[in-house]
Design a protein around this motif. Structure first.
Motif, mmCIF file in Angstrom:
data_model
loop_
_atom_site.group_PDB
_atom_site.id
_atom_site.type_symbol
_atom_site.label_atom_id
_atom_site.label_comp_id
_atom_site.label_asym_id
_atom_site.label_seq_id
_atom_site.Cartn_x
_atom_site.Cartn_y
_atom_site.Cartn_z
ATOM 1 N N ASP A 41 0.789 -1.294 -0.045
ATOM 2 C CA ASP A 41 -0.001 0.026 -0.140
ATOM 3 C C ASP A 41 0.841 1.220 0.138
ATOM 4 O O ASP A 41 0.440 2.276 -0.247
ATOM 5 N N TYR A 60 -2.287 -9.826 -3.239
ATOM 6 C CA TYR A 60 -2.750 -8.329 -3.211
ATOM 7 C C TYR A 60 -3.112 -7.954 -4.450
ATOM 8 O O TYR A 60 -4.301 -7.228 -4.504
ATOM 9 N N THR A 118 -6.932 -6.436 -5.472
ATOM 10 C CA THR A 118 -7.228 -5.053 -6.280
ATOM 11 C C THR A 118 -7.898 -5.639 -7.547
ATOM 12 O O THR A 118 -9.162 -4.674 -7.698
ATOM 13 N N ALA A 162 -11.469 -5.513 -6.232
ATOM 14 C CA ALA A 162 -12.027 -4.019 -6.164
ATOM 15 C C ALA A 162 -12.310 -3.163 -7.117
ATOM 16 O O ALA A 162 -13.362 -2.642 -7.170
ATOM 17 N N VAL A 163 -11.618 -3.535 -8.358
ATOM 18 C CA VAL A 163 -11.727 -2.961 -9.497
ATOM 19 C C VAL A 163 -13.095 -3.404 -10.074
ATOM 20 O O VAL A 163 -13.917 -2.508 -10.532
ATOM 21 N N ILE A 179 -2.374 -2.470 -12.692
ATOM 22 C CA ILE A 179 -2.903 -2.425 -11.428
ATOM 23 C C ILE A 179 -1.611 -2.938 -10.375
ATOM 24 O O ILE A 179 -1.974 -3.085 -9.155
ATOM 25 N N ARG A 208 -3.626 0.265 -3.932
ATOM 26 C CA ARG A 208 -4.838 0.001 -4.333
ATOM 27 C C ARG A 208 -5.580 1.256 -4.400
ATOM 28 O O ARG A 208 -6.344 1.364 -5.277
ATOM 29 N N THR A 209 -5.182 2.085 -3.519
ATOM 30 C CA THR A 209 -5.915 3.526 -3.472
ATOM 31 C C THR A 209 -5.704 4.183 -4.805
ATOM 32 O O THR A 209 -6.549 4.941 -5.220
ATOM 33 N N VAL A 214 -5.081 2.873 -7.981
ATOM 34 C CA VAL A 214 -6.041 2.315 -8.693
ATOM 35 C C VAL A 214 -7.260 2.558 -8.848
ATOM 36 O O VAL A 214 -8.126 3.131 -9.667
ATOM 37 N N LEU A 215 -8.015 2.632 -7.632
ATOM 38 C CA LEU A 215 -9.377 2.834 -7.298
ATOM 39 C C LEU A 215 -9.751 4.427 -7.430
ATOM 40 O O LEU A 215 -10.699 4.861 -8.119
#
Length: 390
Positions: A7, A297, A301, A304-305, A371, A375-376, A378-379
């Motif tokens: 992260d 991880y 991701t 989440a995507v 990706i 993760r933050t 990418v989102l």
């Protein structure tokens, strides 16, 4: 909480990174989230950084010999991770897979010879043969509800009619993230053997298998495959060390291997730097736990995507990869022509992704999203795209 921090946001600007420092050159502006070049923004495994630091502390950076332990690290990895037995005589170093493909094109073919590719596919598969004056033959992949499949009938027709000397196989396939199954690879091998086609198998994404999928080395599926295969792989994508330039080539068939390896040797194309060897050996011998945690991880991701895109951009289809940290996005549902699509990404959402059309005309209306990021990041990119589309 894992052992490693994926992260953490690491600023690569000003380090000479292609991904960040060439944005203006490639996209016309530098204020973009860089989600294009296929390297990750994760810190390398601490063991690699420690090994390199220790070696760099020695004040002499002279010519390096190649220890047996270097070869053992590669062959041991291939056996342990993929069940593929590779002997020392089967393998040599190459300074990058695209360079390796160029070596094969120049050694085994002549100007005007045909080279077969299967778009949408990694763009150097097109650029290297064409730039060397070879004739390109295409056997496009067939879209399916959840990805693509190989057109085996079309492959045989192309081999029979166009008589290519080489086929460049992507296994797993970039940009769509497919690991070809054993039956498909056996058919490729059977046809290549039948029609006298050498198959370059680019397996650089082999270690990045997701969701329990298993990598199938092309050369391992049959005797025919072993006869026709020239396999390229590397620790570079796996452990995020692409800038150290360390790749390898495996050829099982001595009729293909001996003269080619001799040519590489006399031209010193297969002489690794001490840094490449140090990093490769450390990565393969000490960093498997880093890889396993990183892949978990990436899977998180992807999920989440998928959730966020379904909520904010239901017109966009996420094609879930079986391997790698790249997602192939089908953006045709947005109803935009390709130039407008790129404009929305770059000039409105301020995102740098790979334009799908660079992988062939079959990629028009698609974008490739990296990706391999916190993760933050990418989102936030998905949210920016949704706002730009609205």
């Amino acid at each position: 909480m894992g052992k490693y921090d994926f992260d953490a946001i690491i600023d690569r600007r000003g380090t000479g990174a292609l991904k960040t420092d060439a944005l203006t050159e490639f996209f016309g502006r530098g204020d973009l989230r860089a989600l294009w070049v296929a390297d990750m923004d994760f810190a390398v495994a601490p063991a690699i950084q420690h090994a390199l630091s220790q070696r760099i502390e020695h004040p002499v950076y002279g010519y390096a010999s190649v220890p047996q332990s270097y070869w053992n690290s590669i062959t041991g990895w291939l056996k342990r991770r993929h069940g593929w037995q590779v002997n020392r005589d089967d393998i040599t170093f190459v300074p990058g897979i695209v360079k390796g493909i160029g070596y094969v094109v120049n050694f085994f073919t002549r100007p005007g010879d045909a080279v077969l590719i299967q778009p949408p596919v990694y763009h150097p598969f097109r650029l290297v043969p064409e730039g060397n004056g070879r004739r390109l033959v295409e056997n496009p992949l067939i879209p399916t509800d959840n990805g693509y499949r190989m057109d085996i009938a079309g492959l045989e027709k192309a081999m029979a009619q166009e008589k290519p000397r080489l086929m460049i196989l992507c296994n797993p396939h970039n940009p769509v993230g497919i690991q070809w199954d054993e039956d498909t690879l056996c058919e490729v091998a059977r046809l290549a053997d039948k029609y006298g086609v050498i198959v370059i198998s680019d397996e650089i994404h082999a270690d990045l298998m997701l969701y329990g999928n298993r990598h199938v080395p092309f050369a391992s599926v049959s005797d025919a495959a072993a006869r026709v295969a020239i396999t390229f792989g590397a620790p570079s994508k796996t452990f995020n060390i692409a800038g150290l330039v360390s790749s390898w080539c495996v050829i099982k068939n001595p009729e293909l291997r001996d003269d080619f390896f001799k040519w590489l040797t006399v031209n010193e194309f297969n002489a690794p730097t001490f840094i490449a060897m140090q990093a490769t050996e450390c990565a393969y011998n000490q960093c498997e736990d880093w890889l396993d945690e990183m892949l978990q991880y990436i899977e998180g991701t992807i999920g989440a995507v998928e959730t966020l895109v379904a909520e904010l951009l239901p017109q966009v289809r996420v094609i879930r990869p079986q391997a790698s940290f790249m997602i192939w996005l089908d953006c045709r549902g947005l109803g935009l022509d390709h130039d407008t699509l790129i404009d929305r990404f770059v000039n409105h959402a301020h995102l740098a992704l790979n334009d799908g059309a660079m992988f062939g005309t079959q990629g028009s209306g698609f974008m490739r999203l990296n990706i391999g990021e916190p993760r933050t990041v990418v989102l936030d990119a998905i949210r920016a795209l949704a706002a730009a589309v609205r």
